[in-house]
Each structure stands twice: as C-alpha cells, then as structure tokens.
Design a protein around this motif. Structure first.
Motif, PDB file in Angstrom:
ATOM      1  N   PRO A  43     -37.803  -4.434 -32.742  1.00  0.00           N
ATOM      2  CA  PRO A  43     -38.088  -5.494 -31.728  1.00  0.00           C
ATOM      3  C   PRO A  43     -38.492  -6.795 -32.475  1.00  0.00           C
ATOM      4  N   ASN A  44     -38.676  -6.704 -33.978  1.00  0.00           N
ATOM      5  CA  ASN A  44     -39.181  -7.686 -34.928  1.00  0.00           C
ATOM      6  C   ASN A  44     -38.180  -8.487 -35.428  1.00  0.00           C
ATOM      7  N   ILE A  45     -36.905  -8.140 -35.405  1.00  0.00           N
ATOM      8  CA  ILE A  45     -36.155  -9.197 -36.187  1.00  0.00           C
ATOM      9  C   ILE A  45     -35.134 -10.077 -35.200  1.00  0.00           C
ATOM     10  N   GLU A  46     -34.917 -11.149 -35.607  1.00  0.00           N
ATOM     11  CA  GLU A  46     -34.174 -11.977 -34.763  1.00  0.00           C
ATOM     12  C   GLU A  46     -32.762 -11.800 -34.753  1.00  0.00           C
ATOM     13  N   PRO A  47     -32.262 -11.487 -33.628  1.00  0.00           N
ATOM     14  CA  PRO A  47     -30.885 -11.260 -33.574  1.00  0.00           C
ATOM     15  C   PRO A  47     -29.873 -12.248 -33.741  1.00  0.00           C
ATOM     16  N   LYS A  48     -28.864 -11.990 -34.774  1.00  0.00           N
ATOM     17  CA  LYS A  48     -27.809 -12.888 -35.343  1.00  0.00           C
ATOM     18  C   LYS A  48     -26.528 -12.243 -34.413  1.00  0.00           C
ATOM     19  N   ASP A  49     -25.614 -13.275 -34.639  1.00  0.00           N
ATOM     20  CA  ASP A  49     -24.276 -12.877 -33.987  1.00  0.00           C
ATOM     21  C   ASP A  49     -23.601 -11.567 -34.290  1.00  0.00           C
ATOM     22  N   ALA A  50     -23.328 -11.023 -33.176  1.00  0.00           N
ATOM     23  CA  ALA A  50     -22.625  -9.594 -33.231  1.00  0.00           C
ATOM     24  C   ALA A  50     -23.505  -8.316 -33.512  1.00  0.00           C
ATOM     25  N   HIS A  51     -24.729  -8.639 -33.524  1.00  0.00           N
ATOM     26  CA  HIS A  51     -25.876  -7.667 -33.545  1.00  0.00           C
ATOM     27  C   HIS A  51     -25.747  -6.857 -32.067  1.00  0.00           C
ATOM     28  N   PHE A  52     -25.842  -5.824 -32.158  1.00  0.00           N
ATOM     29  CA  PHE A  52     -26.024  -5.177 -30.853  1.00  0.00           C
ATOM     30  C   PHE A  52     -27.690  -5.141 -30.540  1.00  0.00           C
ATOM     31  N   VAL A  53     -27.908  -5.645 -29.380  1.00  0.00           N
ATOM     32  CA  VAL A  53     -29.259  -5.666 -28.862  1.00  0.00           C
ATOM     33  C   VAL A  53     -29.460  -5.222 -27.427  1.00  0.00           C
ATOM     34  N   VAL A  54     -30.810  -4.558 -27.377  1.00  0.00           N
ATOM     35  CA  VAL A  54     -31.415  -4.171 -26.189  1.00  0.00           C
ATOM     36  C   VAL A  54     -31.471  -5.243 -25.438  1.00  0.00           C
ATOM     37  N   ALA A  55     -31.120  -5.561 -24.105  1.00  0.00           N
ATOM     38  CA  ALA A  55     -31.490  -6.892 -23.354  1.00  0.00           C
ATOM     39  C   ALA A  55     -32.017  -6.552 -21.957  1.00  0.00           C
ATOM     40  N   VAL A  56     -32.938  -6.884 -21.505  1.00  0.00           N
ATOM     41  CA  VAL A  56     -33.196  -6.881 -19.972  1.00  0.00           C
ATOM     42  C   VAL A  56     -32.723  -8.014 -19.191  1.00  0.00           C
ATOM     43  N   LEU A  57     -31.794  -7.952 -18.267  1.00  0.00           N
ATOM     44  CA  LEU A  57     -31.161  -9.088 -17.741  1.00  0.00           C
ATOM     45  C   LEU A  57     -31.629  -8.785 -16.167  1.00  0.00           C
ATOM     46  N   ASP A  58     -32.208  -9.725 -15.575  1.00  0.00           N
ATOM     47  CA  ASP A  58     -32.385  -9.390 -14.277  1.00  0.00           C
ATOM     48  C   ASP A  58     -32.705  -8.111 -13.845  1.00  0.00           C
ATOM     49  N   ASP A  59     -33.626  -7.725 -14.487  1.00  0.00           N
ATOM     50  CA  ASP A  59     -34.011  -6.151 -14.124  1.00  0.00           C
ATOM     51  C   ASP A  59     -33.047  -4.938 -14.423  1.00  0.00           C
ATOM     52  N   SER A  60     -32.035  -5.226 -15.142  1.00  0.00           N
ATOM     53  CA  SER A  60     -31.123  -4.348 -15.666  1.00  0.00           C
ATOM     54  C   SER A  60     -31.068  -4.294 -17.109  1.00  0.00           C
ATOM     55  N   ALA A  61     -30.883  -3.174 -17.687  1.00  0.00           N
ATOM     56  CA  ALA A  61     -30.811  -2.862 -19.079  1.00  0.00           C
ATOM     57  C   ALA A  61     -29.452  -2.997 -19.577  1.00  0.00           C
ATOM     58  N   VAL A  62     -29.161  -3.446 -20.780  1.00  0.00           N
ATOM     59  CA  VAL A  62     -27.730  -3.574 -21.223  1.00  0.00           C
ATOM     60  C   VAL A  62     -27.937  -3.426 -22.829  1.00  0.00           C
ATOM     61  N   VAL A  63     -26.983  -2.847 -23.314  1.00  0.00           N
ATOM     62  CA  VAL A  63     -26.853  -2.769 -24.659  1.00  0.00           C
ATOM     63  C   VAL A  63     -25.652  -3.383 -25.088  1.00  0.00           C
ATOM     64  N   LYS A  64     -25.558  -4.742 -25.667  1.00  0.00           N
ATOM     65  CA  LYS A  64     -24.519  -5.270 -25.682  1.00  0.00           C
ATOM     66  C   LYS A  64     -24.288  -5.938 -27.159  1.00  0.00           C
ATOM     67  N   ARG A  65     -23.275  -6.774 -27.387  1.00  0.00           N
ATOM     68  CA  ARG A  65     -23.467  -7.505 -28.628  1.00  0.00           C
ATOM     69  C   ARG A  65     -23.983  -9.016 -28.194  1.00  0.00           C
ATOM     70  N   PHE A  66     -24.450  -9.553 -29.404  1.00  0.00           N
ATOM     71  CA  PHE A  66     -25.534 -10.686 -29.132  1.00  0.00           C
ATOM     72  C   PHE A  66     -24.694 -11.918 -29.529  1.00  0.00           C
ATOM     73  N   TYR A  67     -24.191 -13.033 -28.907  1.00  0.00           N
ATOM     74  CA  TYR A  67     -23.641 -14.104 -29.698  1.00  0.00           C
ATOM     75  C   TYR A  67     -24.311 -15.331 -29.178  1.00  0.00           C
TER      76      TYR A  67
END
Lengths: 207, 207
Positions: free
Chosen positions: B138-162
């Motif tokens: 949780p401590n590193i800043e996501p960069k493009d193409a990183h896989f991130v764990v995100a909570v979006l509208d109460d749903s969890a996703v694991v997706k690539r970040f851009y």
DNA sequence: ATTTTTACCATACAAATGTATGGTAATTTG
DNA sequence: CAAATTACCATACATTTGTATGGTAAAAAT
C-alpha cells in the motif's frame, strides 16, 4: 543541500542493499568502513547521515545494524538466474548467471537454493508461464507430488515426483503425456531440487 | 543431552524466526531477554548455546545479531492472509486474518504490505489463479501498467492501472472487458495498493 | 538418593557499535 | 573571490553486545 545523492553515497547505498541481500544483515558502520577502506567509522557516519537526511535510509539510533531502507525506486534488486528450464532441453546451471531477475529487495533466498527462469509454455498446465521464476531448493528430500527439477538423460524436466516401490515416476500435468518411470537406481536420473515456489514480479511485466 | 529442544527453547527459536521475518533483523540477546522478561542476557546466551549445540541455529561469534537459522523444517512460516479478492465482490480487510498461508522464509514482504488470497478465475487472464497469494504494497505510488488492488463503488477489482490526463483507467487483461475510466477526483475509487508479486506454494498443493 | 539437566539469576569485562567533536584539503556554489 | 559543501581524518566516549564465571532452585534422569 543538493537534490540527489553523491556518487559515493550511492555506492554506499548499493553496498547496504547488497549486504542486506547477501548476508541478510544490514552492515554495521565498521563493516562499511572496512569495505571502503575508511580509516574510521566517523566517515561512514557522515555519509549515512546524509543518506538519511535525503530520505534514502532510516536509522534506528544506537541500534546495532539499525539501517532501514526506505526507498522505492531501489526497490528491485537484480538476482542471478542460474539457468533456464524448458521441456526437452538440457538444463545447464552456469557458474555465471545467464540473466538477472528483479526480486524485491526484501525477498531472501533460502540457503543454497537458486532461481531458474521458465522458458516457453511447456509448464502452462502447471500454471507456470514463460518468464516466471521458480525457486529450487536442492536440500530438501522430494516427496510424492512435489514438483522437482530433474535431469534425465541430458534433458531437463520439471515434473511431479512420485515414489513407487523401487521406481520413481515423473508425472506431467498434461494428461496427454504418460508418466516417465525409471528404476530408483537409474544413474542418468538426477533430481536437482524441489520447486518450492513460483514467484512472479508484477511491477514491470509487459504482456 | 536430550534429543529435541525444550519448550522454552522452541519459543525462543520461534521468536528469532519471527523477528527475522517481521523486523528483518535477527534479534540481539538483549532484545530476546526483554521480550521474555529475562533479567539478563546470560540466560538467553545459554538457550542459544543449547540451540546451536542441537543444530537449530548457527552463531557468528562476537557479531552483533549474528544468529543464523540453519533449519529446513522451519522453512515455511505462517503469514496472515488479510482478505480475499474476487471480481465483483467487496474487498474486506479484516483486522483478524481470514486465513494463514505458509510463505517461505525467503519470500519476505515489504513493510506494511499484506497478503490477499485470490478466489476464482477472474484473474486467469493475468495468469493468476484460484488460491494464489498476491502480495500487496500500500505504500508505493502506482505507475502505469501496474496491477493494483482497488475498491470501486464497494467492489474490489484487481486491474492494471493507467493515468490519462485527469482520469484513471483500470484495464482488464481480458480484452472483452472495456477499461473502467474514472475521474481522478472520483471519491468512490480507492487504490488499496500495488500488487508487487504473486506467490504460489508448490510443496503442499494437491491438484 | 544422588546426579544431571533445565532454567533462571547476578556480576563482570572486552570488544563492537553508534555517536560526537574538531580538523584538513579539495571541490563546488554563489 | 569568499563561502559552502564534500570527503575524508583522528580521537574520544557512552552504550550495546556477546561472553564468561559462579550461584540457586526445581525437575528429570540414573
């Protein structure tokens, strides 16, 4: 107050990281001084103070080996990959690394274990893919259903290991391939080690 | 000379292992003594001598924090799994672990990072499978193409970040799914952390 | 019943360790 | 050019750390 770190400071930082990887202990001031041929620790102390001021390390005062790495860009450190495995190809473990893989700074290798890079799709039925790193431990006794790296008649295989009174069976994940069955005394079978884990670095993977 | 170690010695051994895992430093005698409420280090010294005599540890004499683990059976260490990720489900990170997973001592985790167990096949296009453990920082800043764990509208996703000027895109590995695009200011998007690694234990996996 | 082992304690000490102060020379910055 | 920074040195000192010695009490082994 310069923005970045100096070359010497970078060298010391690298040493700290390397030390931490190789000997799993952050070095003491004396050890750093010895390595860089400094006559005393005060010089090191000043460099460490500079590195801390610039945010690259954190120090637990008065604590032996209390250097903590705080950096993110130095987060991945190259580790030697000793060889490659691909079905049907001979496995060669070179004295020099054929490649390096970026493992997290914190990822420590078990004693005597080594890394192999998986080449090709031959292990896809075992959910191991091209580019994945397998961690192989040569020191543990393979038990049934373990994945092992084995050299059989000059070919390298990564297969499941089974003992069957008097013989050893090497099973493939793909049911189309029949198990290889050899006598336990068969000399041309050498179990190199047990695959204890699969590691995949996610940060820079380009698909 | 008894065969095994005593209960107290086992406790101390566990503490050494834990220390080495958690704080990344093998403890000093004083730290062990403090933890076990010993009045002095001599007591610890004797226990360590016993452990060394029995082959559980090796000590570098006179070296600060010079305890080395030599054991193989303690190779896997239980680590808490804080939650699960599965497409479409809300992500809950419980204060208590939902599960523990045996991570090799080597597969160390950066500070504050945590483990999530992957449930289901929603990530199979990213070569992450049911039961795999992802290491989330949780401590590193996501960069493009990183896989991130995100909570979006109460749903969890694991997706690539851009990042895309002003907006954030979350890409799925499966091209059938269109990228999710949200404004950077969108409050119901919370990037929990960056997936820095995937670990799959091979030894005890039964297929 | 005696000995051994286990599990602690107190005290002591040399070496290792982190830290501080003051100084010199070269380089870089303003 | 003057001032600041960098990169070292020497010396000194309080803690920390590992280690050694000797002792006590309870439990386990013989």
């Amino acid at each position: 107050m310069s923005r970045g770190i100096t070359k010497i400071q970078e060298k010391i930082l690298d040493f700290i990281i390397e030390k931490r990887i190789g000997a799993w202990l952050p070095p003491t001031l004396a050890e750093i001084a010895r390595y860089f041929d400094y006559k005393n620790r005060a010089t090191v102390q000043q460099h460490l103070q500079a590195l801390e001021k610039k945010g690259y390390i954190k120090r637990n005062p008065k604590l032996a080996r209390g250097i903590e790495l705080t950096i993110n860009d130095k987060f991945f450190v190259p580790r030697p990959v000793l060889g490659e495995v691909a079905a049907g190809n001979p496995l060669t473990i070179y004295p020099d690394a054929i490649d390096t893989v970026e493992l997290p700074t914190i990822a420590r290798m078990p004693k005597d274990s080594f890394l192999l890079k998986v080449k090709g799709d031959s292990l896809k039925d075992a959910y191991i893919f091209n580019g994945d790193i397998i961690i192989v431990n040569p020191n543990i006794e393979p038990k049934d259903a373990h994945f092992v790296v084995a050299v059989l008649d000059d070919s390298a295989v990564v297969k499941r290991f089974y003992r069957n009174n008097g013989s050893i069976e090497l099973h493939s994940e793909n049911p189309d391939y029949k198990p290889i069955v050899v006598r336990r005394s068969y000399e041309n079978l050498k179990v190199v080690g047990v695959v204890i884990g699969v590691y995949r670095s996610m940060e820079r993977k380009a698909v």
